[in-house]
Design a protein around this motif. Structure first.
Motif, short mmCIF file in Angstrom:
data_model
loop_
_atom_site.label_atom_id
_atom_site.label_comp_id
_atom_site.label_asym_id
_atom_site.label_seq_id
_atom_site.Cartn_x
_atom_site.Cartn_y
_atom_site.Cartn_z
N THR A 156 -19.69 5.53 -7.39
CA THR A 156 -18.66 6.43 -6.85
C THR A 156 -17.26 5.85 -6.99
N LEU A 157 -17.09 4.57 -6.67
CA LEU A 157 -15.77 3.94 -6.70
C LEU A 157 -15.41 3.59 -8.13
N VAL A 158 -14.30 4.14 -8.62
CA VAL A 158 -13.90 3.88 -10.01
C VAL A 158 -12.64 3.03 -10.12
N GLU A 159 -11.86 2.97 -9.04
CA GLU A 159 -10.59 2.26 -9.11
C GLU A 159 -10.19 1.81 -7.71
N LEU A 160 -9.56 0.65 -7.60
CA LEU A 160 -9.13 0.14 -6.31
C LEU A 160 -7.74 -0.45 -6.43
N PHE A 161 -6.85 -0.02 -5.55
CA PHE A 161 -5.52 -0.58 -5.43
C PHE A 161 -5.49 -1.41 -4.15
N ALA A 162 -5.03 -2.65 -4.25
CA ALA A 162 -5.05 -3.54 -3.09
C ALA A 162 -3.80 -4.42 -3.09
N THR A 163 -3.21 -4.59 -1.91
CA THR A 163 -2.14 -5.58 -1.80
C THR A 163 -2.76 -6.97 -1.92
N VAL A 164 -1.93 -7.96 -2.26
CA VAL A 164 -2.43 -9.33 -2.39
C VAL A 164 -3.02 -9.78 -1.06
N GLU A 165 -2.35 -9.45 0.05
CA GLU A 165 -2.84 -9.84 1.37
C GLU A 165 -4.19 -9.20 1.66
N ALA A 166 -4.32 -7.89 1.36
CA ALA A 166 -5.58 -7.20 1.62
C ALA A 166 -6.70 -7.72 0.71
N ALA A 167 -6.36 -8.05 -0.52
CA ALA A 167 -7.36 -8.58 -1.44
C ALA A 167 -7.92 -9.90 -0.95
N GLU A 168 -7.06 -10.69 -0.30
CA GLU A 168 -7.53 -11.95 0.25
C GLU A 168 -8.33 -11.73 1.54
N ARG A 169 -7.84 -10.85 2.38
CA ARG A 169 -8.52 -10.60 3.66
C ARG A 169 -9.87 -9.93 3.45
N TYR A 170 -9.92 -9.03 2.50
CA TYR A 170 -11.16 -8.28 2.25
C TYR A 170 -11.74 -8.66 0.89
N ALA A 171 -11.84 -9.96 0.66
CA ALA A 171 -12.33 -10.44 -0.63
C ALA A 171 -13.73 -9.92 -0.93
#
Length: 282
Positions: A51-66
């Motif tokens: 279902t998930l085809v693309e994800l946009f993430a802030t650097v902070e969120a990418a680290e927090r929700y690795a």
């Protein structure tokens, strides 16, 4: 030498523009894509097939929700690092949580729902408020319903407010959309499901039905518009019309609350022989 900072996607990127357009229904329908915002929704999307085809993430969120970003990559989603301005531009919330997913439509053909012989179904007839639709979907999921049906006059399932209000439940159970109410009722009845209308105009109430012990079989609840409920012609299609009893002085219950009461009443009746499932809180 310090490692290079992650490259951020440009606000002028066509990918950002395409995601932004999904805030509008006509673009969602054309592309058959929708937005899932926040860690809960993105986590559920990543766990639901392709279902998930693309994800946009802030650097902070990418680290927090690795773990979520990792799950997105595992299912083949393209991951873009973005600054707060890009996420704000794509998001439909006032305070984004740093993660916005682009997902494929996942509604289920009504015939597949019928073929699965469901025991508990919520039917939304002429429900126009996306927050209510998403909340009823969440209630249906929590009560153990096996499907939700949105009639052709109801709100868009993929409206960002409906997706947020479902709190991930959109990814947990089959949902059929655009089904005429007459077809929904007839199909469910042919599948051996008793169809009940939840409406304040009902001569019988939920307590009476529970006391009679007649709610243990497969059941579909039809819930109507927030403002005017179910029209007479829709009530006439169903097997019975029940009202939720008001024991205090409240004038009425809102749609989502009434739906929760009815769905849990059916769930409890259907589980009576084997006992109610335990509920844990965190």
């Amino acid at each position: 030498m310090a490692p290079a900072a992650p490259e951020l996607i440009s606000p002028r990127s066509p990918r950002v523009a395409a995601a932004r357009r999904l805030g509008k229904r006509n673009f969602r329908g054309k592309e058959r894509l929708f937005l899932a915002e926040g860690p809960q929704a993105v986590r559920e999307a990543a766990g639901y097939g392709e279902t998930l085809v693309e994800l946009f993430a802030t650097v902070e969120a990418a680290e927090r929700y690795a773990d979520i970003v990792g799950a997105a990559r595992e299912v083949g989603a393209r991951v873009h690092l973005a600054d707060d301005a890009v996420i704000q531009d794509i998001s439909t919330t006032v305070t984004p949580q740093g993660l916005v997913g682009v997902c494929r439509f996942l509604d289920t053909p009504f015939e597949e729902i019928l073929a699965a012989r469901p025991k508990l179904v919520a039917v939304l007839a002429h429900v126009r408020d996306p927050g209510n639709a998403g909340t009823v979907l969440r209630c249906a999921d929590a009560a153990g319903a096996e499907a939700v049906v949105l009639t052709d006059a109801s709100v868009d399932l993929y409206n960002p407010k409906a997706v947020r209000a479902s709190v991930g439940s959109l990814f947990h159970l089959p949902v059929a959309v655009g089904v005429p109410v007459e077809r929904a009722v007839a199909g469910l009845r042919d599948a051996g499901v008793r169809v009940l209308a939840a409406d304040g105009a009902g001569e019988d109430d939920l307590d009476t039905e529970l006391d009679a012990g007649t709610m243990g079989g497969p059941t579909a609840w039809v819930f109507g518009n927030e403002a005017w409920g179910l029209p007479e012609e829709t009530r006439a299609l169903t097997d019975d019309v029940l009202r939720v009893p008001i024991h205090g002085k409240a004038e009425s219950l809102n749609l989502a609350t009434a739906a929760a009461v009815c769905l849990y009443a059916s769930a409890r009746a259907q589980r009576a022989a084997g006992g109610c499932r335990s509920v844990t809180t965190s």
